[in-house]
Design a protein around this motif. Structure first.
Motif, mmCIF file in Angstrom:
data_model
loop_
_atom_site.group_PDB
_atom_site.id
_atom_site.type_symbol
_atom_site.label_atom_id
_atom_site.label_comp_id
_atom_site.label_asym_id
_atom_site.label_seq_id
_atom_site.Cartn_x
_atom_site.Cartn_y
_atom_site.Cartn_z
ATOM 1 N N ASP A 194 0.932 -1.377 0.035
ATOM 2 C CA ASP A 194 0.049 -0.090 0.252
ATOM 3 C C ASP A 194 0.782 1.165 -0.158
ATOM 4 O O ASP A 194 0.548 2.219 -0.772
ATOM 5 N N ALA A 195 1.906 1.106 0.799
ATOM 6 C CA ALA A 195 2.899 2.525 0.686
ATOM 7 C C ALA A 195 3.480 2.734 -0.459
ATOM 8 O O ALA A 195 3.535 3.735 -0.830
ATOM 9 N N TYR A 196 3.964 1.674 -1.153
ATOM 10 C CA TYR A 196 4.381 1.540 -2.467
ATOM 11 C C TYR A 196 3.457 2.223 -3.414
ATOM 12 O O TYR A 196 3.767 3.207 -4.468
ATOM 13 N N ASN A 197 2.151 1.998 -3.635
ATOM 14 C CA ASN A 197 1.163 2.297 -4.204
ATOM 15 C C ASN A 197 1.007 3.559 -4.152
ATOM 16 O O ASN A 197 0.743 4.468 -5.093
ATOM 17 N N ARG A 198 0.913 4.093 -2.894
ATOM 18 C CA ARG A 198 0.559 5.552 -2.762
ATOM 19 C C ARG A 198 1.906 6.321 -3.061
ATOM 20 O O ARG A 198 1.454 7.612 -3.653
ATOM 21 N N LYS A 199 2.874 6.088 -2.813
ATOM 22 C CA LYS A 199 4.093 6.893 -3.519
ATOM 23 C C LYS A 199 3.996 7.025 -4.954
ATOM 24 O O LYS A 199 4.288 8.145 -5.553
ATOM 25 N N ARG A 200 3.699 5.651 -5.678
ATOM 26 C CA ARG A 200 3.618 5.741 -7.024
ATOM 27 C C ARG A 200 2.575 6.634 -7.464
ATOM 28 O O ARG A 200 2.664 7.428 -8.383
ATOM 29 N N GLY A 201 1.408 6.485 -6.800
ATOM 30 C CA GLY A 201 0.050 7.452 -7.177
ATOM 31 C C GLY A 201 0.452 8.863 -7.040
ATOM 32 O O GLY A 201 0.090 9.713 -7.860
ATOM 33 N N LEU A 202 1.370 9.290 -5.841
ATOM 34 C CA LEU A 202 1.467 10.573 -5.741
ATOM 35 C C LEU A 202 2.567 11.092 -6.915
ATOM 36 O O LEU A 202 2.245 12.185 -7.291
ATOM 37 N N SER A 203 3.435 10.208 -7.262
ATOM 38 C CA SER A 203 4.524 10.632 -8.219
ATOM 39 C C SER A 203 3.695 10.898 -9.577
ATOM 40 O O SER A 203 4.014 11.800 -10.294
ATOM 41 N N GLY A 223 -9.783 7.718 -7.927
ATOM 42 C CA GLY A 223 -8.331 7.438 -7.691
ATOM 43 C C GLY A 223 -7.522 8.601 -6.906
ATOM 44 O O GLY A 223 -8.287 9.072 -5.757
ATOM 45 N N TYR A 224 -6.634 8.866 -7.424
ATOM 46 C CA TYR A 224 -5.818 9.685 -6.680
ATOM 47 C C TYR A 224 -6.129 11.176 -6.938
ATOM 48 O O TYR A 224 -5.738 12.140 -6.343
ATOM 49 N N ASN A 225 -7.106 11.282 -7.896
ATOM 50 C CA ASN A 225 -7.638 12.732 -8.015
ATOM 51 C C ASN A 225 -8.299 13.419 -6.980
ATOM 52 O O ASN A 225 -8.313 14.630 -6.858
ATOM 53 N N LYS A 226 -8.702 12.448 -5.975
ATOM 54 C CA LYS A 226 -9.325 12.951 -4.712
ATOM 55 C C LYS A 226 -8.401 13.756 -3.991
ATOM 56 O O LYS A 226 -9.042 14.642 -2.946
ATOM 57 N N TYR A 227 -7.013 13.790 -4.246
ATOM 58 C CA TYR A 227 -6.123 14.584 -3.587
ATOM 59 C C TYR A 227 -5.853 15.840 -4.085
ATOM 60 O O TYR A 227 -5.028 16.829 -3.656
ATOM 61 N N LEU A 228 -6.523 16.279 -5.242
ATOM 62 C CA LEU A 228 -6.223 17.448 -5.852
ATOM 63 C C LEU A 228 -7.373 18.498 -5.320
ATOM 64 O O LEU A 228 -8.377 18.311 -4.977
ATOM 65 N N THR A 229 -6.808 19.614 -5.347
ATOM 66 C CA THR A 229 -7.651 21.011 -5.082
ATOM 67 C C THR A 229 -7.224 22.104 -5.903
ATOM 68 O O THR A 229 -6.179 22.076 -6.573
ATOM 69 N N ASP A 233 -8.291 30.806 -9.413
ATOM 70 C CA ASP A 233 -9.320 30.506 -10.209
ATOM 71 C C ASP A 233 -8.882 29.151 -11.098
ATOM 72 O O ASP A 233 -9.679 28.468 -11.575
ATOM 73 N N VAL A 234 -7.732 29.283 -11.445
ATOM 74 C CA VAL A 234 -7.262 28.283 -12.344
ATOM 75 C C VAL A 234 -6.014 27.203 -11.961
ATOM 76 O O VAL A 234 -5.669 26.122 -12.463
ATOM 77 N N LEU A 235 -5.513 27.582 -10.995
ATOM 78 C CA LEU A 235 -4.258 26.767 -10.386
ATOM 79 C C LEU A 235 -4.956 25.855 -9.838
ATOM 80 O O LEU A 235 -5.372 25.646 -8.681
ATOM 81 N N ILE A 236 -4.262 24.391 -9.971
ATOM 82 C CA ILE A 236 -4.657 23.227 -9.478
ATOM 83 C C ILE A 236 -3.508 22.633 -8.967
ATOM 84 O O ILE A 236 -2.457 22.587 -9.600
ATOM 85 N N GLU A 237 -3.367 22.111 -7.679
ATOM 86 C CA GLU A 237 -2.331 21.782 -6.752
ATOM 87 C C GLU A 237 -2.629 20.645 -5.980
ATOM 88 O O GLU A 237 -3.806 20.047 -5.946
ATOM 89 N N ILE A 238 -1.760 19.889 -5.340
ATOM 90 C CA ILE A 238 -1.964 18.814 -4.687
ATOM 91 C C ILE A 238 -2.000 19.202 -3.076
ATOM 92 O O ILE A 238 -1.600 20.064 -2.605
ATOM 93 N N ASP A 239 -3.288 18.646 -2.715
ATOM 94 C CA ASP A 239 -3.283 18.778 -1.082
ATOM 95 C C ASP A 239 -2.839 17.875 -0.169
ATOM 96 O O ASP A 239 -3.225 16.964 0.079
ATOM 97 N N TYR A 240 -1.613 18.183 0.109
ATOM 98 C CA TYR A 240 -0.483 17.030 0.736
ATOM 99 C C TYR A 240 -1.259 16.891 2.162
ATOM 100 O O TYR A 240 -0.946 15.802 2.627
ATOM 101 N N GLU A 241 -1.873 17.811 2.757
ATOM 102 C CA GLU A 241 -2.310 17.637 4.181
ATOM 103 C C GLU A 241 -3.362 16.539 4.049
ATOM 104 O O GLU A 241 -3.580 15.647 4.665
ATOM 105 N N LYS A 242 -4.144 16.487 3.193
ATOM 106 C CA LYS A 242 -5.257 15.357 2.808
ATOM 107 C C LYS A 242 -4.580 14.179 2.452
ATOM 108 O O LYS A 242 -4.979 13.197 2.888
ATOM 109 N N PHE A 243 -3.518 14.209 1.750
ATOM 110 C CA PHE A 243 -2.782 12.949 1.308
ATOM 111 C C PHE A 243 -2.114 12.301 2.561
ATOM 112 O O PHE A 243 -2.253 11.200 2.652
#
Length: 243
Positions: A194-203, A223-229, A233-243
């Motif tokens: 699971d840790a490997y899959n999370r790391k690969r998904g985040l990458s 999938g891992y799109n749920k960690y996007l925020t 208006d237009v900037l999409i980034e990763i919500d690392y706190e949620k991850f």
């Protein structure tokens, strides 16, 4: 040493389904009963989806939630009941837009009547864990083991589970109301996977963000799109706190 053309096999499938299904199931059940020593005390139930490379629906082939990710293709649901060791007991086909949780009780009742089964212990994954199914199983006097979901538990139980420090293979039990028990186990091998899959998904997610090609449509729970925020208006980034 017998050779058959693939077309002959395909043509036979209609006969198998329309005329011989009951006979095949009786043969399979008799074999399972013999292998298991005449006693079927535990059954395992699962479902899968089978999709068709076609665009047309009919009374059976329907578009629905696809476990293969083919949500635009018509499909059917296949439910399978097996005994210990995976020996077949029976199967059933359902419309492609069926909710799998609604198939468990009718299928158990049909198979029990067909093979005169007593009340076996029912084992199934979390896809079949619903309040209605639990009520029905208990009303019909079935004992069961169902996969649980951490997100469905109360905040107190979540915290209790997350605070556990279990060693590999160790099991912990939490007693709940109405004679229910949560069985928590820890697998070092599964944790590493699971840790490997999370790391690969985040990458992969980071590469998509850096590409600058993500849009509003990517903000979803797939999938891992749920960690996007979205930032601004237009900037999409990763919500690392949620991850």
């Amino acid at each position: 040493g017998i050779h058959l053309s693939i077309d002959k096999v395909y043509r036979f499938l209609d006969k198998l389904n329309n005329k011989l299904k009951d006979k095949v199931e009786q043969i399979a059940f008799a074999h399972t009963l013999r292998v298991l020593g005449g006693n079927i005390s535990v059954v395992f139930y699962d479902m899968t989806t089978l999709y068709f490379e076609a665009s047309d629906e009919d009374d059976l082939r329907r578009t629905g939630f696809s476990k293969d990710g083919k949500h635009q293709k018509p499909q059917i649901f296949l439910g399978l009941l097996v005994g210990i060791g995976g020996y077949a007991i029976g199967y059933e086909i359902f419309e492609g837009n069926t909710y799998e949780g609604h198939t468990l009780i009718p299928f158990l009742e049909k198979i029990s009547a067909k093979f005169n089964l007593s009340k076996p212990i029912v084992v199934a994954d979390s896809g079949l864990l619903s309040k209605d199914n639990l009520i029905s199983l208990e009303q019909d006097k079935y004992e069961y083991i169902l996969g649980a979901r951490l997100k469905n538990e109360s905040k107190a139980i979540k915290q209790k589970i997350l605070n556990l420090t279990l060693s590999d293979g160790e099991v912990y039990c939490i007693n709940k109301p109405d004679r229910k028990r949560l069985i928590i186990s820890y697998s070092k091998k599964r944790a590493s996977k699971d840790a490997y899959n999370r790391k690969r998904g985040l990458s992969r997610l980071e590469k998509k963000v850096k590409s600058g090609k993500l849009t509003k449509s990517n903000i979803n729970n797939r999938g891992y799109n749920k960690y996007l925020t979205m930032s601004g208006d237009v900037l999409i980034e990763i919500d690392y706190e949620k991850f």
